[in-house]
Each structure stands twice: as C-alpha cells, then as structure tokens.
Write an enzyme that holds these catalytic residues in place. Structure first.
Site, PDB file in Angstrom:
ATOM      1  N   LYS A   1      21.419   8.957 -24.160  1.00 13.27           N
ATOM      2  CA  LYS A   1      19.696   8.822 -24.295  1.00 13.27           C
ATOM      3  C   LYS A   1      19.356   8.228 -23.045  1.00 13.27           C
ATOM      4  CE  LYS A   1      20.105   8.818 -29.333  1.00 13.27           C
ATOM      5  NZ  LYS A   1      20.393   7.430 -30.438  1.00 13.27           N
TER       6      LYS A   1
ATOM      7  N   LYS B   1      21.546  -0.995 -30.412  1.00 15.23           N
ATOM      8  CA  LYS B   1      22.594  -0.404 -31.083  1.00 15.23           C
ATOM      9  C   LYS B   1      22.803  -1.240 -32.276  1.00 15.23           C
ATOM     10  CE  LYS B   1      25.315  -0.292 -27.350  1.00 15.23           C
ATOM     11  NZ  LYS B   1      26.012   1.027 -27.319  1.00 15.23           N
ATOM     12  N   ARG B   2      23.582  -0.941 -33.384  1.00 14.75           N
ATOM     13  CA  ARG B   2      23.854  -1.695 -34.402  1.00 14.75           C
ATOM     14  C   ARG B   2      24.643  -2.669 -33.861  1.00 14.75           C
ATOM     15  NH1 ARG B   2      23.394   0.191 -39.594  1.00 14.75           N
ATOM     16  NH2 ARG B   2      24.149  -1.809 -40.259  1.00 14.75           N
TER      17      ARG B   2
ATOM     18  N   HIS C   1      35.390   9.723 -36.477  1.00 14.55           N
ATOM     19  CA  HIS C   1      34.394   8.971 -35.784  1.00 14.55           C
ATOM     20  C   HIS C   1      34.741   7.677 -35.307  1.00 14.55           C
ATOM     21  CE1 HIS C   1      30.844  11.667 -35.812  1.00 14.55           C
ATOM     22  NE2 HIS C   1      31.378  12.370 -36.771  1.00 14.55           N
TER      23      HIS C   1
ATOM     24  N   THR D   1      26.286   7.359 -28.461  1.00 20.17           N
ATOM     25  CA  THR D   1      25.235   8.601 -28.071  1.00 20.17           C
ATOM     26  C   THR D   1      24.183   7.858 -27.167  1.00 20.17           C
ATOM     27  OG1 THR D   1      24.349   8.343 -30.255  1.00 20.17           O
ATOM     28  CG2 THR D   1      25.897  10.227 -29.629  1.00 20.17           C
TER      29      THR D   1
ATOM     30  N   LYS E   1      30.824  -3.966 -30.385  1.00 22.24           N
ATOM     31  CA  LYS E   1      29.949  -3.473 -29.249  1.00 22.24           C
ATOM     32  C   LYS E   1      29.565  -4.734 -28.463  1.00 22.24           C
ATOM     33  CE  LYS E   1      27.865  -0.080 -32.328  1.00 22.24           C
ATOM     34  NZ  LYS E   1      27.685   1.367 -31.441  1.00 22.24           N
TER      35      LYS E   1
END
Ligand SMILES: *Cc1c(COP(=O)(O)O)cnc(C)c1O
Length: 873
Positions: free
Chosen positions: A714, A602-603, A411, A710, A608
């Site tokens: 969404k 998101k985290r 992952h 992901t 990110k």
C-alpha cells in the site's frame, strides 16, 4: 411402539430414517423460516408479472437526488425535523445499494445460466472497512453522486464519515480476503466469500496514559445497510452428542446423534467489480438458537435455562478473536471454525443437490474451496462427513472429491500461530469429525509407511495427531493432506514452507506446493484513498492502470520530468496535511509538512519489531541532545497498531512508544528536528489516510518471520520508499523497484538462523556506542521517571541471548540505512524521482495479478459477464 403393531426392529429403522432426514436435505422445512420459503401459489402461477425485470435505475445526478430524498422520507420515514447526518448517509447508501442490487441479480442469473465452475473463499476474517465510497467508485457513479450531494446541500466527507468500518478481521490476513474478493469481482470470476458475521468486530483502541485501552466494537448498532438477511437459506450446524452404528451388516453406517444444534442464518453483502456490471457475494453467517432448543426448557418450566442455552448458541458469532498471528486455543474458537466450515459447505452441497440430485460425480469439477489459513481447515473432514453420512457416498469416492476441491493457503511460519486442537475437545464437541480425522490419518500414514518403510520417526512427524501428554490434532497437516494445492504468500515464505515447516510433505507431494505472492486492490488503495495522485497518474498514462496495474511502469519516464515531479511533491504534501487533519483530535502534533514522514503502522507484534524502530527514535533523540545535528533531516515518526489484549509485551511496546513520544515532543530543544506520534485505533479507514501521506515505509521484521506483508505494498503504491529487511514480499518489492530505490538493512533469513546458536546481544551492545547509549537511556529510567521498572521486560528481551527477534543484531545496520534515507530525503528532486519509480514499479502487487494466478493454477474458473441492467425491459 410395539402397541401399534410394528416389529420393534422395523420401527427403529423407521425412527432412524425419520430422525436422519430431519438433519439432511429437508432441514429447511423444520426450521423457523416457514414464512420466507417460496410460496407455492406464487411460484406455480405461470403469469408472474411481479417477477418481471424492472427498468434500469437512472444514474444521472437528478435520478440519484430523487432517490436519496425518497429513501430519507419514505424508506427511513424521516422529516425536516430530523436532519441527522446518519440518516442522510443511510439514504445515500440505500440509493447506491439499489444500483448494486440490479447488477447483483444479473450477476447471479449469469452464473446460473452459465452453469459454471465456482470457487469459495473460506475465511474467518474479512477486514472490509467502509463500503460507500468504494461502491460509488466501482459503480462509476462517484461524479454524479458528488454533484448530487452538493446540490442537496450535503457534505460528502461528512456523509462518508458516518459509516462504521466493517472490522471483521485482525490485520493482513483479513484485509487480504477483502482485497481478493474485490479483484474476483473485477475479473468477473464466480467466487463467493464465506465468513462470519461477528456482532462485535475488532476492538476499538484508545490510549490512556500511554496504555492501550480496548472498547467493544458494536459496529451493527446503527444498522448495516449493505447486508441482506437470507433466512430462507438457513442451515443447521450440530455440536456435541455422540456417534453410533446403524444400517445393516452389509451397509454399515455411522451417524451423529443427540446433538445440540445451532442455526446458521446467512447475511449477504454485495461485492462490486470495477465498472463491469458484476456484483459478487460475501456471505456471512450469524448463529441463531433453534426453536426446539428453547422449547425443551420452556416446557420443563425453566425459563432461565432456556434463555441461557439460547445465548450459548448465539454466542458463537458474538465476537472476533483479537489475536493476530497467534493461536486462540479456546473451545468457542473451535465452535466458530466448525460453524463457518459446516454452514458454508452445507450451503454449497444443498445447492448442488437441488440441481443434480444425489449425483456427485462432477462436484469436484464444479466447485473449489480456498481455505484462508488453517482456521477453516475442518472443512476437509466436514465435506467427508456430508458426502458419506448425509449423501451415502463411499469413503473412496468422498475422499476423491474432497481432495480435488480443497486448496489451502498458509499465512505464517510462527510456531505459536500453528493451530492444534486437543483430541479431548474434538471428541466432546465434534465426535463424528474426530472419527473421520482418525480415519484420514490412518489411511495417510499407510501411504507414508509404504513410501518410506520402517521410517517411524517420519510417521510420528507427519501424523495428523501429535502425541504427548495430551493428543492434539494438527490442523495444518489436515489441510495439507486434504488439499490438492498448498501455497505460501510470497516467494521467500513459500520457499521456507517447502524447505522447513512442511518439508516432509513437500518430499511426498512436491507438485502440491506453489507460491502466490499477495497483493492489494488498486481501487481502494490508490484510486479511492489518494484521488489526487490517481488523477495525476491518469493524466499522464491514461486510466488503464485501474484494471491493469502493470501499466504503472509507464510512469517511470515521468520521473525525469521536473514539472511532473513538482506536482507529485505537491500532492504528497497535501496528503500529509490531510493525514494530520484527519488525526487532529488524537494527535495534536505541530508538524512541519517538509519533515520526512516515517511511518510504521501494522499490528503490534515482537516479530514486526516496532521496538527496533523505537530504539532508532531514541538514538535520534540522543544525537539531537548531544548536538550532532549538522545536515539534519527533520522527521515525524508515526506509529499505529493494535496489540492483542492478552499480549503483554506488545502492550508494553505501545506504552514505550507513547512515553518516548511524550519526552521528545515536550522538549523544545528537539522540536525542530524530531516529532513522534502514536495514531490510535489503526484500521482500514485510518490506513486510507495514512499511506498517501507517508514518505518512508517501515517494513523491519526479523527476516524469515513476515510471511508477505501487504502494508508494504500500500505504501509503495502511494509513492513511499521502503526501509526494510529481506523478508516476505519486501524481497520482491526491492526486486521490482531496484536496490538503488530501496533502503535495505539487516540479516537475511539464513543468517538469522545461523546466528541463533551463538547470539550474544550484550557484546553487540557493548561493541556499539550508539546502541550502548540508547540502552543506557532506557535503563536509567529516562522515559519512565515516575513508573519505575515498567520497561524492564522490554530491556530484558533485547538483552536476552534467546531473543527470537534478534533486535540488537540488526540495530547498527538499521541506523545506517536510516542515515541513507535521511540523506536521500535532503535532495528532494532525487527523492521524488525515487518515489515515482516506486509507484511505477508496484504493478506486480495488485490482487488482480494474484487472483489471476490463483485462477490459472488452482481454481480454473471461466470469467462470466452479466448482461447490462435493464437489457430485457
Ligand atoms: C494492510 C493492513 C494490514 C496489514 O499490514 P502489514 O504491514 O502487512 O502487517 C493490517 N491492518 C490494516 C488495517 C491494513 O489495512
């Protein structure tokens, strides 16, 4: 012993066998679960009317109403003086659960009778969220139940809100596991999820003075109606102790003795498929102290020590580690991992022995274990131990079985997330498993040496044991060597695994490697969370999309229908209002619903790049303040996400977002143009309100760092447009929707790597007037007037030539893409067209597609349909 007349050697063997037996198959008899074991007189009685099938429960509104009232009054024992929403929720949930229970049993019977191959999804995380509305939807009783609740004077929204999220995961990896098991049930595949029943799930986040504050999530406090305790299936998991030899000279055997044992008690959670009668199982393990554990200390008169050791044992499943995409190098974490792997494998092996005895020749043809990241990868060594030590197989037979039933999903490419455990810790906690890992390694390195004679560097690189000041076990390598399949989770990610991180292994075993691009379940992420859009889509193209998401492509033609576009827009507007209302308590923003809703949830993690988003927000603020607002697109920029409690930089980014928001939102001059908000306590339920109300989805990670993502899917499914880098599944999203319907920016993964050696953020800043001004605002303390210096670490990271995330490098390109997005939004007809086309192109990103590929290439299971409920009565 000599006193009773046996030769000493003989009595030792007897003792050894008895001791051994106590650990293997007859385990159960020794456990404190006697009262739950099958009762002989009941089982042997030929006439078993009490086991006969019941008539099917009604699913009409009147049947449901009666059951809700019955559960409230009798099961829960509440009366008219106790009109609490919590008990009303519980009564409704029990009513739904009864209907699941019927189908659950039939599914179980169907799998047993088909004697089919099964797969097991082993995951330390299952981020399930709420279960009630999903169960209603999948059972197809949402309409009659809504009617019932209305008739009973209950408010569905209020009832649904009583349910706590099952937050047994950090983020994407855990939510993927939840979407996967939903799709497995919908595809009627015999797949069981195995996980841990954490007493405390993902912490609750609140924001105080702009800082994240963590509170424990005691989600089980008010009971969890969806789980079914199965004490009769308890297994014993061992820790510590030592190993020694026994057996005779011709059959040397190893055993693991003097262990401290913990019981694993399973709790089963039903996983309903979409209107197909299938209900699969998620089995979550809870750690419980053994009786004898306590007895030793009680007998020694040490009450406190007895309680302490009981707590030690039960600590194993106390709390979810809250780190996403980073290592948790703690002993307790290794205990959790082994506890999951051992309990789950013992569960499967025990069932095998019950049916097939000690004949394991077909075990690998009938069982497959999918490892969700390296977290459960100790399963490779544990299955070897069970087969060799407990069931007497030879090494070669055991290895052949193990490597034919293990499959590993990677992952992440982030080096800090690659799990390594000190050999010292392994020796102390799992001595027998360490021996097995050493033996696997010795044989594996032999294979490498014969393929590449004399290549010592390669041997060192590929060894399962990393040498250094402290030896470490490389869990990813154990997973690769022990599996027949290794997959990444998006095309780019799988490619980078094969060419980079796992290159040596790819050279050795090219056929092991494959890609399985992630997905999301369209039941929860469109039908459930966006009912108005779901109805509009069904009205246009029928309801086949719910189980075949590729049918959404038929929406494309409606992009040219202006009446359809109008309705599409009205629904987006409604969802924006719903999002703001849901978050009203925490986010008191006066937002114009016509504004562009620009969302990054998101985290919080440096890779990110929430920081890049903040720099853009500051840039917009700067433009407004200098009066550069012609043709302006009003925006509402929303952030949300949890930072790992020990991740300093991530927490500081949250503080920066909140400080920038507070400066901007207080400034009347800015108000008509820009609003910024931080949505606290991001979780599955929050996302169910957020993604339907989003216009622009921020997917802006440094290229090559996000394995798939992901959240991006969404948003797309709910008609948001993406602004993003060529990273993870963004690449495939852009491919599906076409470059003209995607706001692309930034360096490619290759360019990022090529630039590292000469990355010079200071000159980038000096060469870009916009970025120079943004950095100046930050450095002048404009957003931290009374908190001097607090953002210095963030400023330094942006300016550092060794910034791994290269935030400054992508700034100009990002701002330019944001300009394109803002301009596009001004033409609402065109924007809506693109929104429809995004939804229409999202069919690939269903986990139904992902799971079909796992099944086609890896598991090779045959779907099984259970008989309808009440069919035999
Ligand atoms: C989907 C989801 C994630 C994953 O989001 P990414 O943007 O892919 O990191 C994380 N947390 C929750 C609650 C989710 O629903």
């Amino acid at each position: 012993m000599a006193a009773v007349g046996f030769p000493a050697a003989h009595s030792l063997v007897v003792w050894g066998r008895r001791k051994r037996r106590s650990f293997s198959v007859p385990n159960l008899i020794l456990l404190n679960t006697g009262s739950t074991m099958p009762n002989k007189s009941l089982v042997n009685n030929k006439r078993k009317p009490w086991l006969a099938e019941l008539p099917a429960l009604g699913i009409k509104a009147k049947d449901l109403a009666l059951d809700i009232r019955r559960h409230f009054s009798y099961t829960l024992g509440r009366d008219k003086y106790c009109a609490s929403a919590h008990y009303a929720y519980t009564a409704v949930a029990l009513t739904v659960r009864d209907r699941l229970m019927e189908r659950w049993k039939n599914t179980h019977y169907a799998y047993e009778e088909a004697n089919c191959k099964r797969a097991y999804y082993l995951s330390m995380e299952f981020l399930m969220g709420r279960a009630l509305s999903n169960a209603m939807l999948n059972l197809g009783i949402d309409d009659p139940l809504n009617e019932t609740l209305h008739d009973l004077g209950l408010d569905l929204e209020e009832i649904v809100e009583c349910e706590q999220d099952a937050g047994l995961g950090n983020g994407g990896l855990g939510r993927l596991a939840a979407c996967f098991i939903d799709s497995c049930a919908t595809l009627q595949l015999p797949v069981m999820g195995y996980g841990i029943r954490y007493e405390y799930g993902m912490f609750r986040q609140s924001i105080e003075n702009g800082h994240q504050v963590e509170e424990p999530d005691h989600w089980l406090r008010n009971g969890h109606v969806w789980e079914l305790e199965r004490p009769e299936l308890t297994v014993r998991v061992r820790f510590g102790g030592r190993t020694d030899d026994y057996g005779d000279g011709s059959h040397p055997r190893r055993r693991w003795v003097d262990t401290q044992d913990v019981l694993a008690v399973p709790y089963d959670v039903p996983v309903p498929g979409y209107r197909n009668g299938t209900v699969n199982t998620l089995r979550l393990w809870k750690a419980v102290a053994t009786d004898e554990f306590d007895l030793q200390d009680f007998n020694a008169g040490d009450y406190a020590e007895a309680v302490r050791s009981k707590n030690m044992a039960e600590n194993i499943t106390m709390v979810l580690y809250p780190n996403d995409a980073s290592e948790n190098g703690k002993e307790l974490r290794l205990r959790q991992q082994y506890f999951l792997a051992s309990a789950s494998l013992q569960d499967v092996v025990r069932k095998w022995v019950l049916v097939h005895g000690e004949d394991f020749s077909e075990f690998a043809d009938k069982n497959c274990f999918q490892l969700n990241d390296t977290h459960p990868s100790i399963a490779v060594a544990e299955l070897m131990r069970l087969l060799i030590d407990e069931h007497g197989l030879s090494w070669d037979d055991a290895w052949s079985i193990t490597t034919r039933c293990m499959a590993y999903t990677n992952h992440t490419l982030l080096p800090e997330a690659l799990e390594k455990w000190p050999v010292r810790l392994f020796r102390q906690l799992l001595p027998r498993l360490l021996e097995i890992i050493f033996e696997i390694n010795a044989r594996f390195l032999g294979e490498v040496a014969s393929r590449w004679p004399g290549d010592l560097d390669r041997l060192a690189r590929m060894s399962l044991i990393e040498e250094g000041w402290e030896q470490q076990v490389r869990m990813a390598y154990l997973a690769i060597v022990g599996s027949f399949s290794v997959n990444g989770v998006a095309e780019l990610h799988s490619h980078l695994l094969m060419q980079g991180l796992f290159r040596d292994f790819y050279e050795l075993w090219p056929n092991k490697f494959n890609n399985k691009t992630n997905g999301i379940t369209p039941r929860r992420w469109l039908a459930g969370c966006n009912p108005k859009l779901a109805s509009l889509i069904t009205e246009a193209i029928g309801d086949g999309w719910l189980t075949d998401l590729s049918q959404l492509s038929r929406l494309a033609e409606f992009a040219d229908d202006s009446a359809f576009r109008q309705r599409w827009r009205e629904i987006k507007r409604y969802n924006k209002e719903r999002l703001l209302k849901y978050k009203k308590a925490e986010l008191d923003l006066d937002v114009d619903l016509e504004a562009l809703f620009d969302v990054q949830v998101k985290r919080i993690h440096e890779y990110k790049r929430q920081l890049l988003n903040v720099l853009h927000v500051i840039h917009l603020y700067d433009r407004i303040k200098r009066g550069d607002t012609s043709n302006w697109t009003p925006r509402c920029v929303l952030f949300g996400g949890k930072a790992a409690p020990g991740y300093f930089m991530a927490k500081r980014i949250i503080k920066l977002i909140n400080n920038v928001a507070s400066v901007i939102n207080r400034d009347a001059e800015v108000s008509a143009f820009l609003k910024v908000g931080f949505l606290p306590n991001y979780r599955v339920t929050a996302m169910e309100y957020i993604c339907p109300g989003t216009d622009l989805s921020e997917q802006i990670s440094t290229a090559g760092k996000e394995a798939s993502g992901t959240g991006n899917m969404k948003f797309m499914l709910n008609g948001a447009l993406t602004i993003g880098t060529l990273d993870g599944a963004n690449i495939e999203i852009r491919q599906e929707v076409g470059p003209e319907n995607f706001f692309l920016f930034g360096l490619t993964a290759e360019e990022v790597e090529a630039m590292r050696s000469h990355y010079d953020p200071e000159s980038i800043i000096n060469g870009n007037e916009d970025l120079r001004r943004v950095m100046h605002l930050l450095e002048s303390g404009h957003f931290n007037q009374f908190e001097p210096g607090i953002f210095d670490p963030l400023i330094q990271s942006i300016k550092s030539p060794s910034d791994p995330w290269m935030t400054a490098a992508d700034f100009a390109s990002y701002v330019e893409a944001q300009r394109r997005a803002a301009a596009a939004y001004l033409d609402q007809e065109q924007w809506t067209r693109m929104s429809i086309l995004n939804c229409a192109a999202s069919g690939k990103f269903s986990t139904d597609r992902t799971i079909s590929e796992y099944n086609r290439d890896i598991w090779k299971l045959t779907p099984v349909s259970p008989s309808p409920v009440g069919a035999q009565s």
